[in-house]
Design a protein around this motif. Sequence first.
Motif, PDB file in Angstrom:
ATOM      1  N   ALA A 242       0.963  -1.213  -0.110  1.00  0.00           N
ATOM      2  CA  ALA A 242       0.356  -0.054  -0.193  1.00  0.00           C
ATOM      3  C   ALA A 242       1.253   1.077   0.217  1.00  0.00           C
ATOM      4  N   GLY A 243       0.237   2.064  -0.483  1.00  0.00           N
ATOM      5  CA  GLY A 243       1.446   3.452  -0.818  1.00  0.00           C
ATOM      6  C   GLY A 243       2.713   3.122  -1.772  1.00  0.00           C
ATOM      7  N   PHE A 244       2.585   2.118  -2.216  1.00  0.00           N
ATOM      8  CA  PHE A 244       4.119   2.093  -3.057  1.00  0.00           C
ATOM      9  C   PHE A 244       4.245   2.734  -4.455  1.00  0.00           C
ATOM     10  N   PRO A 245       2.610   2.719  -5.410  1.00  0.00           N
ATOM     11  CA  PRO A 245       3.174   3.109  -6.609  1.00  0.00           C
ATOM     12  C   PRO A 245       3.624   5.220  -6.618  1.00  0.00           C
ATOM     13  N   GLU A 246       2.391   5.755  -5.110  1.00  0.00           N
ATOM     14  CA  GLU A 246       2.681   7.228  -4.814  1.00  0.00           C
ATOM     15  C   GLU A 246       3.757   7.525  -4.530  1.00  0.00           C
ATOM     16  N   ALA A 247       5.096   6.389  -4.153  1.00  0.00           N
ATOM     17  CA  ALA A 247       6.154   6.889  -3.220  1.00  0.00           C
ATOM     18  C   ALA A 247       6.950   6.995  -4.680  1.00  0.00           C
ATOM     19  N   ILE A 248       6.131   5.953  -5.244  1.00  0.00           N
ATOM     20  CA  ILE A 248       7.296   6.157  -6.933  1.00  0.00           C
ATOM     21  C   ILE A 248       7.140   7.160  -7.879  1.00  0.00           C
ATOM     22  N   LEU A 249       5.526   7.864  -7.975  1.00  0.00           N
ATOM     23  CA  LEU A 249       5.810   8.277  -8.123  1.00  0.00           C
ATOM     24  C   LEU A 249       5.841   9.780  -7.998  1.00  0.00           C
ATOM     25  N   ALA A 250       5.454   9.984  -6.950  1.00  0.00           N
ATOM     26  CA  ALA A 250       6.282  11.029  -6.134  1.00  0.00           C
ATOM     27  C   ALA A 250       7.772  12.044  -6.762  1.00  0.00           C
ATOM     28  N   VAL A 251       8.603  10.397  -7.215  1.00  0.00           N
ATOM     29  CA  VAL A 251       9.870  11.087  -7.181  1.00  0.00           C
ATOM     30  C   VAL A 251      10.112  11.229  -8.552  1.00  0.00           C
ATOM     31  N   PHE A 252       9.233  10.074  -8.907  1.00  0.00           N
ATOM     32  CA  PHE A 252      10.362   9.612 -10.760  1.00  0.00           C
ATOM     33  C   PHE A 252       8.753   9.639 -11.348  1.00  0.00           C
ATOM     34  N   PRO A 253       7.447  11.728 -11.482  1.00  0.00           N
ATOM     35  CA  PRO A 253       6.323  11.237 -12.213  1.00  0.00           C
ATOM     36  C   PRO A 253       6.056  10.493 -13.389  1.00  0.00           C
ATOM     37  N   GLN A 254       6.989  10.261 -14.596  1.00  0.00           N
ATOM     38  CA  GLN A 254       6.104   9.641 -15.515  1.00  0.00           C
ATOM     39  C   GLN A 254       7.037   8.243 -15.365  1.00  0.00           C
ATOM     40  N   THR A 255       7.086   7.444 -14.964  1.00  0.00           N
ATOM     41  CA  THR A 255       7.426   6.035 -15.085  1.00  0.00           C
ATOM     42  C   THR A 255       5.829   5.794 -14.417  1.00  0.00           C
ATOM     43  N   GLN A 256       6.232   4.203 -15.272  1.00  0.00           N
ATOM     44  CA  GLN A 256       4.868   3.504 -15.086  1.00  0.00           C
ATOM     45  C   GLN A 256       5.262   2.222 -14.733  1.00  0.00           C
ATOM     46  N   ILE A 257       3.725   1.903 -14.039  1.00  0.00           N
ATOM     47  CA  ILE A 257       4.363   0.825 -12.139  1.00  0.00           C
ATOM     48  C   ILE A 257       3.685  -0.484 -12.776  1.00  0.00           C
ATOM     49  N   HIS A 258       4.518  -1.133 -12.615  1.00  0.00           N
ATOM     50  CA  HIS A 258       3.613  -2.486 -12.942  1.00  0.00           C
ATOM     51  C   HIS A 258       3.873  -3.379 -11.821  1.00  0.00           C
ATOM     52  N   THR A 259       2.267  -3.968 -11.255  1.00  0.00           N
ATOM     53  CA  THR A 259       2.563  -5.372 -10.051  1.00  0.00           C
ATOM     54  C   THR A 259       2.177  -6.265 -10.631  1.00  0.00           C
ATOM     55  N   CYS A 260       3.140  -6.820  -9.604  1.00  0.00           N
ATOM     56  CA  CYS A 260       3.425  -8.045  -9.757  1.00  0.00           C
ATOM     57  C   CYS A 260       2.228  -9.530  -9.668  1.00  0.00           C
ATOM     58  N   VAL A 261       1.798  -9.767 -10.748  1.00  0.00           N
ATOM     59  CA  VAL A 261       0.535 -10.785 -10.412  1.00  0.00           C
ATOM     60  C   VAL A 261       1.034 -11.702  -9.640  1.00  0.00           C
ATOM     61  N   VAL A 262       1.796 -12.284  -9.745  1.00  0.00           N
ATOM     62  CA  VAL A 262       2.203 -13.523  -8.575  1.00  0.00           C
ATOM     63  C   VAL A 262       1.517 -12.925  -7.255  1.00  0.00           C
ATOM     64  N   HIS A 263       2.351 -11.875  -7.129  1.00  0.00           N
ATOM     65  CA  HIS A 263       1.990 -11.210  -5.571  1.00  0.00           C
ATOM     66  C   HIS A 263       0.627 -11.250  -5.302  1.00  0.00           C
ATOM     67  N   LEU A 264      -0.266 -10.938  -6.729  1.00  0.00           N
ATOM     68  CA  LEU A 264      -1.877 -10.538  -6.331  1.00  0.00           C
ATOM     69  C   LEU A 264      -2.633 -11.776  -6.586  1.00  0.00           C
ATOM     70  N   VAL A 265      -1.640 -12.913  -6.847  1.00  0.00           N
ATOM     71  CA  VAL A 265      -2.651 -14.176  -7.395  1.00  0.00           C
ATOM     72  C   VAL A 265      -2.942 -14.987  -5.416  1.00  0.00           C
TER      73      VAL A 265
END
Length: 409
Positions: A242-265
């Motif tokens: 939780a909050g990981f994408p926001e932490a990344i985008l705060a520093v690198f706003p153009q970065t494309q966030i991909h979540t790990c589907v294995v963790h999601l499953v």
Amino acid sequence: MAKPKKAPEFPPELMDALAADVKTPADLDALFRRMKKVLVERALGAELSHHLGYAPGEPKPEGQPNHRNGTTPKTVLTDDDRLTLDIPRDRAGSFAPQLVPKGLRRLPGFDQKVLSLYARGLTVREIRGHLEELYEVTVAPDLISTVTDEVLAEVTAWQQRPLERCYPVVILDALRVKIRDEGVVRSKAVYLALGITRSGTKDVLGLWVEQTEGAKFWHRVLTELQARGVEDILVALIDGLAGFPEAILAVFPQTQIHTCVVHLVRRSLAFVSYQDRKRVAGALRTIYRAETVAGAEAALTTFAASADGQRYPTIAPLWRRQWEAITPAFAYPPAIRRILTTTNAIESLHRQLRKIIKTRGHFPTDEAAVKLLYLALRNIKKRWAAAPAWQAALTHFALLFPERFEPES
């Protein structure tokens, strides 16, 4: 070009004399030790002759008050054994040998042997026992600690080294390690950032130790990477913290966030009874393996309306909350999508590190843990090579991010 001079051969009669008493492998080993001692002492004698300006038996140069003053016995550790040498002295005490420097008790190669054993997870006690068996000499624990502590300066330099301006992919994840802290053994988080370079090779950008894993500390990690020269990250591959994408985008706003589907499953199946898991996992597979985003949305809608979706109503909303970090991967072909939707690369690295640290109950300090993990990473990196899948992905990055990325030529 002149041919290099051929090394002079030993006279046969000399070799016969040397080998006359060699009857067993032990005799041969003893002969090599004697030869090593003689060679080193002759080299030291030559050093002293150069220092004084005259050889033994020659008259002293005019105005040279200094002269030879016997020898001092000294035992040093070499790559293969211990060696007792007679170190020549001069009267003035100004002679400083280069081959066996003053204060040196281990010849080059010994430190690397200690570090190699340490990097493979051996404890100080195990290394001490191994070296005592190998060298037949008592090795103080402080000596081993001194050798391994010398790595800390190297770790600091590595952790502060400048990084590349742009990384196509950075995979972020934390490893749990038991470390003593204020008299209590805690399971601390070791943060790791694994970068894919513009040539398609892997590189560990750094490691950090903190009490727990959280988005706030990840923000600090990313800020440090930025301070070390990283200006752009095309894709950040993460788990579902939780909050990981926001932490990344705060520093690198153009970065494309991909979540790990294995963790999601895995998180999805945590809600599912054992007898239903295989069927639910198959239904979820139709979502992340769909050919298009529209197909994935239809599969998610179908699952939500199904009997399993109704029986486990928390799963579909979980996927919808992560949807913005799932769909960007559909812009890539299936072979590329597979490496951009799992954190397998860093999970594999974690498995290799766990094999090394599993023999230890816990580390006494954060520094001890970082020291071993760094040495282990240094060994692991030697075996890495550019993966074809990552190299194939670079072409797609150049097409999708033309103004931000250009593969290394």
